[in-house]
Design a protein around this motif. Structure first.
Motif, PDB file in Angstrom:
ATOM      1  N   ALA A   1      33.910  35.435 -27.891  1.00 44.54           N
ATOM      2  CA  ALA A   1      32.866  36.008 -27.039  1.00 44.54           C
ATOM      3  C   ALA A   1      31.567  35.221 -27.162  1.00 44.54           C
ATOM      4  N   PHE A   2      31.241  34.769 -28.368  1.00 45.19           N
ATOM      5  CA  PHE A   2      30.000  34.011 -28.566  1.00 45.19           C
ATOM      6  C   PHE A   2      30.032  32.704 -27.778  1.00 45.19           C
ATOM      7  N   VAL A   3      31.118  31.966 -27.913  1.00 42.34           N
ATOM      8  CA  VAL A   3      31.198  30.651 -27.272  1.00 42.34           C
ATOM      9  C   VAL A   3      31.190  30.784 -25.751  1.00 42.34           C
TER      10      VAL A   3
ATOM     11  N   ILE B   1      26.216  41.998 -31.708  1.00 39.01           N
ATOM     12  CA  ILE B   1      25.893  40.965 -32.700  1.00 39.01           C
ATOM     13  C   ILE B   1      25.834  39.599 -32.030  1.00 39.01           C
ATOM     14  N   VAL B   2      26.796  39.326 -31.142  1.00 37.64           N
ATOM     15  CA  VAL B   2      26.806  38.067 -30.403  1.00 37.64           C
ATOM     16  C   VAL B   2      25.507  37.905 -29.606  1.00 37.64           C
ATOM     17  N   LEU B   3      25.106  38.951 -28.902  1.00 40.40           N
ATOM     18  CA  LEU B   3      23.889  38.890 -28.094  1.00 40.40           C
ATOM     19  C   LEU B   3      22.649  38.709 -28.958  1.00 40.40           C
ATOM     20  N   LEU B   4      22.625  39.347 -30.111  1.00 40.22           N
ATOM     21  CA  LEU B   4      21.473  39.216 -31.010  1.00 40.22           C
ATOM     22  C   LEU B   4      21.331  37.784 -31.508  1.00 40.22           C
TER      23      LEU B   4
ATOM     24  N   SER C   1      23.568  28.614 -11.283  1.00 42.51           N
ATOM     25  CA  SER C   1      23.921  29.361 -10.091  1.00 42.51           C
ATOM     26  C   SER C   1      22.841  29.109  -9.043  1.00 42.51           C
ATOM     27  N   VAL C   2      22.910  29.829  -7.935  1.00 45.66           N
ATOM     28  CA  VAL C   2      21.921  29.651  -6.884  1.00 45.66           C
ATOM     29  C   VAL C   2      20.604  30.303  -7.281  1.00 45.66           C
ATOM     30  N   THR C   3      19.553  29.946  -6.602  1.00 48.15           N
ATOM     31  CA  THR C   3      18.188  30.470  -6.790  1.00 48.15           C
ATOM     32  C   THR C   3      17.687  30.325  -8.218  1.00 48.15           C
ATOM     33  N   GLY C   4      18.229  29.349  -8.971  1.00 42.59           N
ATOM     34  CA  GLY C   4      17.720  29.095 -10.304  1.00 42.59           C
ATOM     35  C   GLY C   4      18.293  29.982 -11.388  1.00 42.59           C
ATOM     36  N   SER C   5      19.168  30.901 -11.062  1.00 47.49           N
ATOM     37  CA  SER C   5      19.772  31.757 -12.079  1.00 47.49           C
ATOM     38  C   SER C   5      20.949  31.026 -12.707  1.00 47.49           C
ATOM     39  N   SER C   6      21.652  31.685 -13.636  1.00 49.05           N
ATOM     40  CA  SER C   6      22.802  31.059 -14.265  1.00 49.05           C
ATOM     41  C   SER C   6      23.918  32.079 -14.422  1.00 49.05           C
ATOM     42  N   SER C   7      25.136  31.577 -14.544  1.00 48.87           N
ATOM     43  CA  SER C   7      26.302  32.420 -14.747  1.00 48.87           C
ATOM     44  C   SER C   7      27.066  31.913 -15.954  1.00 48.87           C
ATOM     45  N   HIS C   8      27.925  32.758 -16.490  1.00 48.76           N
ATOM     46  CA  HIS C   8      28.754  32.354 -17.619  1.00 48.76           C
ATOM     47  C   HIS C   8      29.892  33.347 -17.786  1.00 48.76           C
ATOM     48  N   PRO C   9      30.983  32.940 -18.446  1.00 47.80           N
ATOM     49  CA  PRO C   9      32.018  33.912 -18.800  1.00 47.80           C
ATOM     50  C   PRO C   9      31.455  34.893 -19.824  1.00 47.80           C
TER      51      PRO C   9
END
Length: 230
Positions: free
Chosen positions: A52-54, A91-94, A62-70
């Protein structure tokens, strides 16, 4: 998408923290229980968190300057159930907020709710439903991981829309706007995540079949003449 530090109004950030907190506390207890009852799964538990971390640390423009990820949370939800992923995902998000400035501390509750709570519950629900309907293991894993990814982004769209409703069409219009923006890159990413998760599970079947059976992912060992499920 991780909502960036300071992007949510303070009241919204606090509200999402309050909503997410009980799930995370329950998840912490679930992790302790899992390790205590089956110590041999600690390595697999760590691998689910690392996965999940990786995956969720990848930033794809992504469009309009945003980003995406799995998101990577579908695997852990299938293996250990959603409460465990509530804790692992938080924990991953922290760590991502502290180490790579991905997300934020004030938005941790909102990000945890979408990525570590909603996504895993969708993944587990889809996986169980597919299996009960007679679907194969690979199909269940693929749909679970893919739809968990999309559910996470749909929740993020709602969170942003509630914070920043459109001046003419309100919250609903803002949900459509954010959802449309994310879908351009997120749908292909969700499909890729589903396929990657299937590959990981197939690898785990080869190296740790007994652990998967104890966790309930694989059905009890079949007779010698029966084919192994995939």
């Amino acid at each position: 998408m991780h909502i960036a530090e300071g992007y949510l109004p303070p009241l919204h950030a606090a509200a999402w923290t309050v909503v997410a907190a009980p799930f995370v506390v329950h998840g912490a207890r679930a992790v302790v229980k899992q390790v205590r009852e089956d110590p041999d799964t600690k390595l697999l538990l760590g691998a689910a968190g690392a996965f999940a971390f990786v995956l969720s640390a990848l930033k794809i423009p992504s469009v309009t300057g945003s980003s995406s990820h799995p998101t990577g949370t579908g695997l852990g939800a299938i293996l250990f159930r959603p409460p465990v992923m509530a804790m692992l995902g938080t924990i991953v998000l922290l760590f991502q907020a502290l180490l790579i400035a991905h997300g934020g501390i004030t938005t941790l509750g909102a990000n945890a709710f979408s990525l570590a709570i909603v996504g895993p519950w969708v993944a587990y629900g889809v996986f169980v439903l597919v299996r009960k309907l007679g679907g194969g293991l690979s199909l269940g894993v693929f749909l679970a991981a893919s739809l968990a990814d999309l559910a996470t982004y749909s929740t993020t769209s709602v969170q942003l829309a509630l914070a920043y409703p459109d001046v003419t069409s309100g919250v609903l219009g803002s949900i459509v706007k954010f959802g449309t923006i994310f879908s351009i890159t997120q749908i292909p990413l969700a499909i890729c995540e589903g396929l990657l998760t299937v590959l990981i599970v197939r690898l785990l079947i080869k190296v740790s079949p007994d652990e998967l059976r104890r966790l309930g992912v694989l059905r009890p060992r079949p007779a010698a003449s029966a084919p192994q499920e995939v």
